[in-house]
Design a protein around this motif. Structure first.
Motif, PDB file in Angstrom:
ATOM      1  N   ILE A   4      37.096  28.636  36.587  1.00 20.79           N
ATOM      2  CA  ILE A   4      38.372  29.089  36.044  1.00 20.79           C
ATOM      3  C   ILE A   4      38.181  29.721  34.665  1.00 20.79           C
ATOM      4  O   ILE A   4      38.850  30.709  34.328  1.00 20.79           O
ATOM      5  N   ALA A   5      37.251  29.175  33.877  1.00 22.99           N
ATOM      6  CA  ALA A   5      36.952  29.773  32.575  1.00 22.99           C
ATOM      7  C   ALA A   5      36.403  31.189  32.750  1.00 22.99           C
ATOM      8  O   ALA A   5      36.724  32.094  31.965  1.00 22.99           O
ATOM      9  N   GLY A   6      35.578  31.381  33.779  1.00 20.70           N
ATOM     10  CA  GLY A   6      35.070  32.719  34.074  1.00 20.70           C
ATOM     11  C   GLY A   6      36.194  33.672  34.437  1.00 20.70           C
ATOM     12  O   GLY A   6      36.217  34.826  33.987  1.00 20.70           O
ATOM     13  N   ALA A   7      37.145  33.178  35.237  1.00 17.34           N
ATOM     14  CA  ALA A   7      38.304  33.993  35.609  1.00 17.34           C
ATOM     15  C   ALA A   7      39.144  34.332  34.383  1.00 17.34           C
ATOM     16  O   ALA A   7      39.622  35.462  34.222  1.00 17.34           O
ATOM     17  N   PHE A   8      39.310  33.343  33.505  1.00 17.63           N
ATOM     18  CA  PHE A   8      40.079  33.531  32.270  1.00 17.63           C
ATOM     19  C   PHE A   8      39.419  34.598  31.390  1.00 17.63           C
ATOM     20  O   PHE A   8      40.090  35.496  30.867  1.00 17.63           O
ATOM     21  N   ALA A   9      38.094  34.506  31.239  1.00 14.50           N
ATOM     22  CA  ALA A   9      37.363  35.483  30.429  1.00 14.50           C
ATOM     23  C   ALA A   9      37.477  36.883  31.038  1.00 14.50           C
ATOM     24  O   ALA A   9      37.670  37.873  30.318  1.00 14.50           O
ATOM     25  N   LEU A  10      37.378  36.968  32.364  1.00 17.03           N
ATOM     26  CA  LEU A  10      37.487  38.264  33.042  1.00 17.03           C
ATOM     27  C   LEU A  10      38.871  38.853  32.850  1.00 17.03           C
ATOM     28  O   LEU A  10      39.023  40.059  32.605  1.00 17.03           O
ATOM     29  N   VAL A  11      39.891  38.007  32.946  1.00 15.21           N
ATOM     30  CA  VAL A  11      41.266  38.465  32.764  1.00 15.21           C
ATOM     31  C   VAL A  11      41.475  39.006  31.345  1.00 15.21           C
ATOM     32  O   VAL A  11      42.097  40.053  31.156  1.00 15.21           O
ATOM     33  N   LEU A  12      40.957  38.300  30.343  1.00 11.93           N
ATOM     34  CA  LEU A  12      41.095  38.770  28.959  1.00 11.93           C
ATOM     35  C   LEU A  12      40.379  40.103  28.774  1.00 11.93           C
ATOM     36  O   LEU A  12      40.888  41.016  28.104  1.00 11.93           O
ATOM     37  N   TRP A  13      39.185  40.222  29.362  1.00 17.80           N
ATOM     38  CA  TRP A  13      38.427  41.473  29.253  1.00 17.80           C
ATOM     39  C   TRP A  13      39.173  42.616  29.938  1.00 17.80           C
ATOM     40  O   TRP A  13      39.274  43.720  29.396  1.00 17.80           O
ATOM     41  N   LEU A  14      39.716  42.343  31.130  1.00 17.25           N
ATOM     42  CA  LEU A  14      40.452  43.376  31.858  1.00 17.25           C
ATOM     43  C   LEU A  14      41.742  43.766  31.133  1.00 17.25           C
ATOM     44  O   LEU A  14      42.133  44.936  31.136  1.00 17.25           O
ATOM     45  N   ALA A  15      42.407  42.787  30.525  1.00 18.32           N
ATOM     46  CA  ALA A  15      43.612  43.091  29.752  1.00 18.32           C
ATOM     47  C   ALA A  15      43.256  44.006  28.575  1.00 18.32           C
ATOM     48  O   ALA A  15      43.970  44.982  28.286  1.00 18.32           O
ATOM     49  N   TYR A  16      42.149  43.703  27.907  1.00 15.24           N
ATOM     50  CA  TYR A  16      41.688  44.552  26.798  1.00 15.24           C
ATOM     51  C   TYR A  16      41.379  45.960  27.288  1.00 15.24           C
ATOM     52  O   TYR A  16      41.809  46.953  26.678  1.00 15.24           O
ATOM     53  N   GLN A  17      40.627  46.046  28.389  1.00 16.03           N
ATOM     54  CA  GLN A  17      40.274  47.352  28.941  1.00 16.03           C
ATOM     55  C   GLN A  17      41.509  48.139  29.341  1.00 16.03           C
ATOM     56  O   GLN A  17      41.608  49.350  29.108  1.00 16.03           O
ATOM     57  N   SER A  18      42.456  47.445  29.956  1.00 19.46           N
ATOM     58  CA  SER A  18      43.668  48.096  30.423  1.00 19.46           C
ATOM     59  C   SER A  18      44.469  48.676  29.260  1.00 19.46           C
ATOM     60  O   SER A  18      44.927  49.823  29.315  1.00 19.46           O
ATOM     61  N   ILE A  19      44.609  47.899  28.198  1.00 23.63           N
ATOM     62  CA  ILE A  19      45.445  48.321  27.077  1.00 23.63           C
ATOM     63  C   ILE A  19      44.736  49.328  26.172  1.00 23.63           C
ATOM     64  O   ILE A  19      45.330  50.334  25.759  1.00 23.63           O
ATOM     65  N   PHE A  20      43.458  49.100  25.877  1.00 21.26           N
ATOM     66  CA  PHE A  20      42.775  49.901  24.862  1.00 21.26           C
ATOM     67  C   PHE A  20      41.939  51.055  25.413  1.00 21.26           C
ATOM     68  O   PHE A  20      41.648  52.004  24.677  1.00 21.26           O
ATOM     69  N   ASN A  21      41.531  50.985  26.678  1.00 18.93           N
ATOM     70  CA  ASN A  21      40.697  52.052  27.230  1.00 18.93           C
ATOM     71  C   ASN A  21      41.367  52.842  28.351  1.00 18.93           C
ATOM     72  O   ASN A  21      41.193  54.049  28.450  1.00 18.93           O
ATOM     73  N   LEU A  22      42.116  52.152  29.215  1.00 29.83           N
ATOM     74  CA  LEU A  22      42.797  52.836  30.315  1.00 29.83           C
ATOM     75  C   LEU A  22      44.220  53.245  29.947  1.00 29.83           C
ATOM     76  O   LEU A  22      44.818  54.088  30.610  1.00 29.83           O
ATOM     77  N   PHE A  23      44.762  52.607  28.923  1.00 26.62           N
ATOM     78  CA  PHE A  23      46.118  52.896  28.434  1.00 26.62           C
ATOM     79  C   PHE A  23      47.182  52.723  29.511  1.00 26.62           C
ATOM     80  O   PHE A  23      48.102  53.526  29.634  1.00 26.62           O
ATOM     81  N   THR A  24      47.029  51.663  30.303  1.00 26.17           N
ATOM     82  CA  THR A  24      47.992  51.374  31.353  1.00 26.17           C
ATOM     83  C   THR A  24      48.215  49.864  31.461  1.00 26.17           C
ATOM     84  O   THR A  24      47.404  49.069  30.975  1.00 26.17           O
ATOM     85  N   LEU A  25      49.308  49.507  32.120  1.00 27.85           N
ATOM     86  CA  LEU A  25      49.560  48.119  32.494  1.00 27.85           C
ATOM     87  C   LEU A  25      49.801  48.097  33.999  1.00 27.85           C
ATOM     88  O   LEU A  25      50.766  48.680  34.483  1.00 27.85           O
ATOM     89  N   CYS A  26      48.893  47.452  34.712  1.00 30.23           N
ATOM     90  CA  CYS A  26      48.977  47.379  36.174  1.00 30.23           C
ATOM     91  C   CYS A  26      49.854  46.178  36.553  1.00 30.23           C
ATOM     92  O   CYS A  26      49.511  45.037  36.209  1.00 30.23           O
ATOM     93  N   PRO A  27      50.989  46.406  37.244  1.00 29.54           N
ATOM     94  CA  PRO A  27      51.915  45.298  37.552  1.00 29.54           C
ATOM     95  C   PRO A  27      51.271  44.133  38.284  1.00 29.54           C
ATOM     96  O   PRO A  27      51.446  42.974  37.888  1.00 29.54           O
ATOM     97  N   TRP A  28      50.542  44.400  39.372  1.00 31.88           N
ATOM     98  CA  TRP A  28      49.928  43.301  40.126  1.00 31.88           C
ATOM     99  C   TRP A  28      48.809  42.640  39.330  1.00 31.88           C
ATOM    100  O   TRP A  28      48.587  41.428  39.438  1.00 31.88           O
ATOM    101  N   CYS A  29      48.128  43.427  38.497  1.00 31.40           N
ATOM    102  CA  CYS A  29      47.103  42.838  37.623  1.00 31.40           C
ATOM    103  C   CYS A  29      47.743  41.847  36.660  1.00 31.40           C
ATOM    104  O   CYS A  29      47.199  40.768  36.407  1.00 31.40           O
ATOM    105  N   MET A  30      48.918  42.206  36.148  1.00 27.72           N
ATOM    106  CA  MET A  30      49.600  41.332  35.202  1.00 27.72           C
ATOM    107  C   MET A  30      50.055  40.035  35.862  1.00 27.72           C
ATOM    108  O   MET A  30      50.113  38.989  35.213  1.00 27.72           O
ATOM    109  N   VAL A  31      50.367  40.103  37.153  1.00 24.51           N
ATOM    110  CA  VAL A  31      50.694  38.872  37.880  1.00 24.51           C
ATOM    111  C   VAL A  31      49.467  37.958  37.919  1.00 24.51           C
ATOM    112  O   VAL A  31      49.572  36.741  37.717  1.00 24.51           O
ATOM    113  N   VAL A  32      48.306  38.560  38.167  1.00 26.13           N
ATOM    114  CA  VAL A  32      47.054  37.785  38.157  1.00 26.13           C
ATOM    115  C   VAL A  32      46.827  37.173  36.775  1.00 26.13           C
ATOM    116  O   VAL A  32      46.485  35.997  36.658  1.00 26.13           O
TER     117      VAL A  32
END
Length: 199
Positions: A108-136
């Motif tokens: 679960i810690a690995g999932a948490f770390a991946l989620v934080l990394w993906l949130a960072y990538q989404s906001i700062f590099n892709l400049f998007t917010l994916c609805p289903w990703c946000m549910v995850v």
């Protein structure tokens, strides 16, 4: 099973794991459906594309959308089965040794770390917010805190008495801790992307 044995089992946590696991599975399934749609119909708008900022397509088509060389939703479809199974096993009367809880916590810690990394990538590099990703994100964050604080509280994770006491006190505040996490992500996203102006 005696009444005391039932009380000693983390029933509330078990139910929480099942619910959040199922929500995560559903969101991962929806993302996988959208990914298949992009492969079959390149260039088509997806049902989760609401604006240039709030959309799934850019995330799914990016390198970040396939961190390990295959679509990220596959990770969710496999990974979210674990909390559902663990929660159901607890309700059925299973008791797990500390090594199991630690291993589960690492996952679960690995999932948490991946989620934080993906949130960072989404906001700062892709400049998007994916609805289903946000549910995850929304189910992974409280799941991490609930399992970690529970394991510290009961001693499954070796820790000083003071830390165990702090974890015990914080355990009932998991919803608030998760809410603070959501607010932090939302504020960062708003400052960086001005999301509200695109809704």
């Amino acid at each position: 099973m005696t009444a005391s044995g039932v009380r000693n089992r983390p029933i509330a946590l078990a139910i929480f794991l099942i619910v959040t696991g199922l929500v995560g599975l559903w969101a991962s399934f929806q993302l996988m459906v959208e990914k298949i749609h992009t492969l079959e119909n390149p260039g088509d708008a997806l049902s989760c594309d609401f604006s240039i900022i709030v959309q799934c397509a850019k995330n799914l088509d990016s390198a970040q959308g396939a961190v390990f060389g295959f679509p990220n939703p596959i990770i969710g479809l496999v990974g979210f089965m674990a909390p559902v199974v663990v929660g159901a096993a607890i309700l059925a009367g299973a008791r797990f040794n500390s090594w199991f809880w630690v291993t589960f916590n690492i996952g679960i810690a690995g999932a948490f770390a991946l989620v934080l990394w993906l949130a960072y990538q989404s906001i700062f590099n892709l400049f998007t917010l994916c609805p289903w990703c946000m549910v995850v994100w929304s189910v992974t964050i409280p799941m991490f805190w609930a399992v970690t604080l529970r394991n510290l509280k009961v001693g499954a994770i070796p820790a000083p008495r003071s830390l165990r006491k702090a974890a015990s006190a914080a355990y009932s505040w998991v919803p608030v801790i998760a809410l603070v996490g959501y607010i932090i992500i939302a504020v960062i996203a708003q400052v960086r992307l001005d999301v509200l102006s695109y809704l």
